[in-house]
Each structure stands twice: as C-alpha cells, then as structure tokens.
Design an enzyme around this catalytic site. Structure first.
Site, PDB file in Angstrom:
ATOM      1  N   SER A   1       0.734  -0.530  -1.045  1.00  0.00           N
ATOM      2  CA  SER A   1      -0.143  -1.706  -1.041  1.00  0.00           C
ATOM      3  C   SER A   1       0.154  -2.693   0.085  1.00  0.00           C
ATOM      4  O   SER A   1      -0.566  -3.673   0.238  1.00  0.00           O
ATOM      5  CB  SER A   1      -0.014  -2.435  -2.384  1.00  0.00           C
ATOM      6  N   LYS A   2       1.196  -2.448   0.871  1.00  0.00           N
ATOM      7  CA  LYS A   2       1.564  -3.386   1.931  1.00  0.00           C
ATOM      8  C   LYS A   2       0.584  -3.288   3.100  1.00  0.00           C
ATOM      9  O   LYS A   2      -0.193  -2.341   3.221  1.00  0.00           O
ATOM     10  CB  LYS A   2       2.982  -3.103   2.412  1.00  0.00           C
ATOM     11  N   PRO A   3       0.617  -4.271   4.022  1.00  0.00           N
ATOM     12  CA  PRO A   3      -0.300  -4.206   5.171  1.00  0.00           C
ATOM     13  C   PRO A   3      -0.226  -2.894   5.939  1.00  0.00           C
ATOM     14  O   PRO A   3      -1.252  -2.382   6.401  1.00  0.00           O
ATOM     15  CB  PRO A   3       0.163  -5.395   6.026  1.00  0.00           C
TER      16      PRO A   3
END
Length: 365
Positions: A183-185
């Site tokens: 879910s991180k950038p």
C-alpha cells in the site's frame, strides 16, 4: 471503490511486472539475485543517496539501522508516539528505550521544538517519522542532532518520493528507512524495504547485518539478522519504477484536488502542507468529529475509509511504561479525529468528487 487501487496499477504495468518476474523465474536466483543490486542502484540514484541497502521490510530497515549505529541496552531513541508500532517496536527489540515527543497538530509529524528538552546523556539517536507522505521538519531536527552529536534516522515508510528543501525523503539524514509494503507509494507484492545512507561504514554494517552479520560467506563479523529482500519482490518494484514519477505527480494532483474541495466543507480539518516540501499522500488524511458515525455514513455509500492511527503508542499496553499517559495530548487528539480517504494514483477526479460530496453530507448530518 477501493481504498487503495492496486488492481488498476497492475493492469497498467502488467507487461513490465510479468516480464520482470519471469526473468527471475528463468534464472532462479531467488535470494540476492541480480535484481537486488539493480534496484539498489536505481533507488540510490533516485534519492541522490550514496548507498541503498534493500531489506525484507520497512520494519527490518529500522532494526538494522539501529543495530548498525550500535544501540546499546538502555540507550534512548527520541521518536513520536503517533506512528505505526514498528517505529517503537524496533527500538525496544534492539535493546533501547523509546522517548516519545508529541506531534505538531497541524501536520501530525513530530514537533521539532519539543525534541531538545528530551535529550539526556542516554540519548543515542533521533527517529522522526514522515507521516502520511510529508517529510518531518528535518532541517530543525538535524540541527538539534548536530548540536548534540546524534545520528538521525528518518522513518520514511510513508514518504518515499517526497521532496524537502530540494532533497528527497530518505536522503535527508544519517539514515533513511522506507517500506515497500503493497500500500506504500512504491510497493511490492509482499514485504520489502530499504535503507539509505551516505556513510560508507554504516552502509557496510547494514549490508553485513542483513545477511546474519556476514562480511563474507560463513564469516560472521557482527550479530545480524535474516533481513534480505527477496529477488522476486525487487523485480516487482523494478517493474513499477518506470511509472513511479507519473504516480507521484498523480498523488500530488489528487491531493491538491481533495484539499481544494474539502477546504470549503465545514467540519473537516485538513493537514497543513508546508511550503518548503511536498506530500506524496501515502494516505489522504483529514480530521473529523464523530468519526465512527462519519465512517459508517461513508460506508453506506460504498466509500471505504481507514484510521492511521486510532491510539498513540504511549497509550498502548506494550509501550505505556515508556511515557506518562498525559505527556502527548496532541497525539491523543489526533488519534481520536484522523480519518484516511481513498487515495491511489489511479483514482479518478470523479471518484474524488464523489468522496468529497459524501463526506460533506456525512459531517453535515
């Protein structure tokens, strides 16, 4: 509507990602294969750092960094209680003691003006968190650290790609740690992370620690961990890199649209964005009263939300002994009011407009 739309991202990158994965399946070097070094070289260049060391998770990046600094039992690391547990968890597992400093309520990042008063002879490092995608006040923090001869570890799990005073997150302090959680950038398809530094000795230590403290095969020069990032996960990140700058631009654009539309909605408070930095909006987070009711109203309209984070660490049983319950009131208030809205590069303007309309209705009832 997805809270984070990874399916559309994969659809756009399917050819790149599949080809990268197939290459690993063909050569069969699943541990420390050539993609590991390739990714480290490209990420170091992206941040401007001299060294990038990929590791098995953002959590492990923090632990390995603390081990590389030689944190000793009982030594203190100053950090924020308004963060995911991994930040303090690794300090404790490394033998240290987290010392919590309250946040700036406008940004939810650590309040740099409160740090110096918490420094003691036992302080070994300062670990700010660049929360929600906006870098903390690193210039002020680095200045404090320099006065006291302390290293700084930026917990940049949510801010990879963000800029600050002309530099990049992860290349703003002694060590920078990030996460490639999906879910991180910039995410992989499992766990992964990286450490960044310009210090040759620390880089060498981190590289040895991640492979059980080995300077060469079966030569253990220091205590280490099994902290390598799998070749397959490095391949996934490599498959996403060509689109990453576009995705960052989309995050900034969509964040600006959210901000412009929500500024006119009574009952919604926005995070402050400082003029000398940008935000990559790992989570687009706002403040609302009666959060549970607002979340339920949005859920009824098919709009997912999340809370990052409902209870600060000094109110968690595992860490309560490290801080008085009343010492970080801004963190407690933020925990009661923050709410994250759908955000990902493939979110459409129409979807943003729909979220804003629903939120305006929910807070108005």
């Amino acid at each position: 509507m997805d809270f984070i739309d990874l399916k559309s991202q994969y659809a756009a990158l399917r050819e790149n990602i599949n080809a990268r994965i197939q290459r690993v399946l063909d050569h069969g070097q699943y541990i420390m294969g050539p993609e590991v070094q390739e990714l480290e070289t490209k990420l170091a260049a992206f941040t401007g750092s001299k060294h990038c060391i990929t590791v098995s998770s953002g959590t492990e990046a923090l632990l390995i960094s603390l081990m590389a600094l030689g944190l000793k039992p009982g030594e203190e690391v100053i950090t924020t209680p308004f963060t995911f547990a991994a930040t303090a968890e690794m300090i404790v597992l490394a033998g240290g003691k987290p010392v919590f400093v309250d946040i700036d309520p406008a940004t939810c990042n650590i309040d740099a003006s409160l740090i110096e008063s918490k420094i003691t002879p036992k302080t070994r490092a300062i670990m700010p968190v660049s929360l929600y995608g906006q870098v903390a006040d690193m210039a002020e923090i680095n200045a404090i650290a320099a006065r006291h001869g302390l290293p700084v570890i930026e917990d940049a799990a949510q801010s990879f790609g963000a800029s600050y005073q002309g530099g990049k997150s992860c290349n703003l302090s002694t060590l920078g740690c990030t996460s490639f959680f999906p879910s991180k950038p910039l995410g992989c398809y499992g766990d992964g992370g990286a450490i960044f530094t310009n210090d040759d000795a620390l880089a060498k230590a981190c590289r040895e620690i991640r492979v059980h403290g080995q300077s060469q095969r079966y030569t253990h020069t220091r205590v280490g961990v099994g902290g390598r990032m799998d070749t397959l996960q490095c391949a996934v990140v490599l498959g996403k890199l060509d689109r990453f700058e576009w995705e960052l631009a989309q995050r900034r654009r969509l964040g600006a649209r959210y901000g412009e539309l929500l500024a006119a909605v009574p009952g919604v408070r926005l995070l402050a964005e400082r003029a000398d930095r940008d935000c990559v909006w790992a989570q687009y987070t706002v403040f609302v009263q009666n959060r549970a009711a607002v979340q339920e109203a949005l859920k009824q309209q098919g709009i997912p939300t999340a809370v990052h984070y409902p209870k600060p660490l000094h109110h968690q049983v595992a860490y309560a002994e490290h801080c008085c319950p009343d010492c970080c009131p801004n963190s407690v208030q933020a925990g009661d009011q923050v709410m994250s809205l759908p955000m990902s590069p493939d979110l459409t303007e129409a979807q943003v407009d729909r979220v804003v309309a629903a939120l305006a209705q929910a807070v108005g009832n």
